[in-house]
Structures are given as C-alpha cells and as structure tokens.
Design a protein around this motif. Structure first.
Motif, PDB file in Angstrom:
ATOM      1  N   PRO A  49      -0.632   8.966  -7.253  1.00  0.00           N
ATOM      2  CA  PRO A  49      -2.068   9.278  -7.327  1.00  0.00           C
ATOM      3  C   PRO A  49      -2.788   8.576  -8.487  1.00  0.00           C
ATOM      4  O   PRO A  49      -4.013   8.548  -8.509  1.00  0.00           O
ATOM      5  CB  PRO A  49      -2.099  10.795  -7.497  1.00  0.00           C
ATOM      6  CG  PRO A  49      -0.747  11.178  -7.968  1.00  0.00           C
ATOM      7  CD  PRO A  49       0.207  10.138  -7.472  1.00  0.00           C
ATOM      8  N   ALA A  50      -2.045   8.000  -9.414  1.00  0.00           N
ATOM      9  CA  ALA A  50      -2.657   7.297 -10.540  1.00  0.00           C
ATOM     10  C   ALA A  50      -2.917   5.826 -10.234  1.00  0.00           C
ATOM     11  O   ALA A  50      -3.459   5.099 -11.059  1.00  0.00           O
ATOM     12  CB  ALA A  50      -1.756   7.406 -11.776  1.00  0.00           C
ATOM     13  N   HIS A  75       0.832  -1.208   0.000  1.00  0.00           N
ATOM     14  CA  HIS A  75       0.000   0.000   0.000  1.00  0.00           C
ATOM     15  C   HIS A  75       0.863   1.254   0.000  1.00  0.00           C
ATOM     16  O   HIS A  75       0.619   2.184  -0.767  1.00  0.00           O
ATOM     17  CB  HIS A  75      -0.922   0.035   1.231  1.00  0.00           C
ATOM     18  CG  HIS A  75      -2.082  -0.873   1.133  1.00  0.00           C
ATOM     19  ND1 HIS A  75      -3.185  -0.587   0.376  1.00  0.00           N
ATOM     20  CD2 HIS A  75      -2.328  -2.076   1.699  1.00  0.00           C
ATOM     21  CE1 HIS A  75      -4.053  -1.572   0.480  1.00  0.00           C
ATOM     22  NE2 HIS A  75      -3.552  -2.487   1.271  1.00  0.00           N
ATOM     23  N   GLU A  76       1.865   1.280   0.870  1.00  0.00           N
ATOM     24  CA  GLU A  76       2.705   2.469   0.976  1.00  0.00           C
ATOM     25  C   GLU A  76       3.551   2.674  -0.278  1.00  0.00           C
ATOM     26  O   GLU A  76       3.717   3.789  -0.750  1.00  0.00           O
ATOM     27  CB  GLU A  76       3.622   2.369   2.209  1.00  0.00           C
ATOM     28  CG  GLU A  76       2.886   2.493   3.524  1.00  0.00           C
ATOM     29  CD  GLU A  76       2.173   1.201   3.930  1.00  0.00           C
ATOM     30  OE1 GLU A  76       2.603   0.108   3.498  1.00  0.00           O
ATOM     31  OE2 GLU A  76       1.169   1.284   4.648  1.00  0.00           O
ATOM     32  N   ARG A  77       4.098   1.592  -0.809  1.00  0.00           N
ATOM     33  CA  ARG A  77       4.981   1.718  -1.967  1.00  0.00           C
ATOM     34  C   ARG A  77       4.259   2.171  -3.218  1.00  0.00           C
ATOM     35  O   ARG A  77       4.729   3.047  -3.935  1.00  0.00           O
ATOM     36  CB  ARG A  77       5.650   0.365  -2.246  1.00  0.00           C
ATOM     37  CG  ARG A  77       7.119   0.410  -1.961  1.00  0.00           C
ATOM     38  CD  ARG A  77       7.764  -0.879  -2.335  1.00  0.00           C
ATOM     39  NE  ARG A  77       7.394  -1.854  -1.313  1.00  0.00           N
ATOM     40  CZ  ARG A  77       7.438  -3.149  -1.486  1.00  0.00           C
ATOM     41  NH1 ARG A  77       7.822  -3.653  -2.609  1.00  0.00           N
ATOM     42  NH2 ARG A  77       7.097  -3.963  -0.520  1.00  0.00           N
TER      43      ARG A  77
END
Length: 93
Positions: A36-37, A29-31
């Motif tokens: 934003p795409a 999730h973080e990576r």
C-alpha cells in the motif's frame, strides 16, 4: 509523510512484440502494487519493443523507509526482469 519517486529505464534487447514485452516485464503492477506504500505505472516507451520506463511512487513516515523501499524495488527489478536497467532516477519530496 515522505515521498520518493523512482524511475527506471530498461533496455529489452531482442524483444520482438508487445506481447513479449509484457511477458518480460512480468507483472510489475502485481508484484509491487500489493504494497500500500507503493504506486507503480509504465511511464514511457509504451509502444517501443526494445525499451520500457517504469515509475514507482513510494510514501512512508520516514525518509529512511522511503529510501529502503526504493532500493528494494530497484534490486528486485534488476534480478527478476529479463532486460537491463539503463537508467535510474530518484527524487525525494
């Protein structure tokens, strides 16, 4: 606007606990969610220790950019996750 859906199935041989599974998946999730795409979620195999499935939804103004981002995600995931990619599905809308 072009949208791509990339689904990756992973095998996690020798994984003994859900905690270890989370560690081996290493913060997808973080990576990937910083972009934003890209939207990312664990889409199946939530309770299985030896498998995981992740889906990435990619949106961009051109189909070439969507395909490029999907390829980048797939390549990076194969290099960084302690597991094997056993299935890849791509769908472009």
């Amino acid at each position: 606007m072009h949208i791509g859906i990339l689904t990756l199935a992973l095998s996690l041989p020798g994984c003994g606990s859900l905690k270890e599974k989370r560690q081996r998946m290493g913060g997808l999730h973080e990576r990937f969610g910083r972009n934003p795409a890209v939207a990312v979620c664990e889409s199946a195999d939530h309770d299985r220790l030896d498998a995981s499935e992740w889906t990435f939804v990619v949106a961009a103004m051109s189909s070439q950019r969507v395909e490029s981002l999907c390829s980048e995600i797939e390549d990076k995931l194969q290099r960084t996750v302690d597991g094997r990619v056993v299935g890849v599905a791509r769908e472009f809308l």
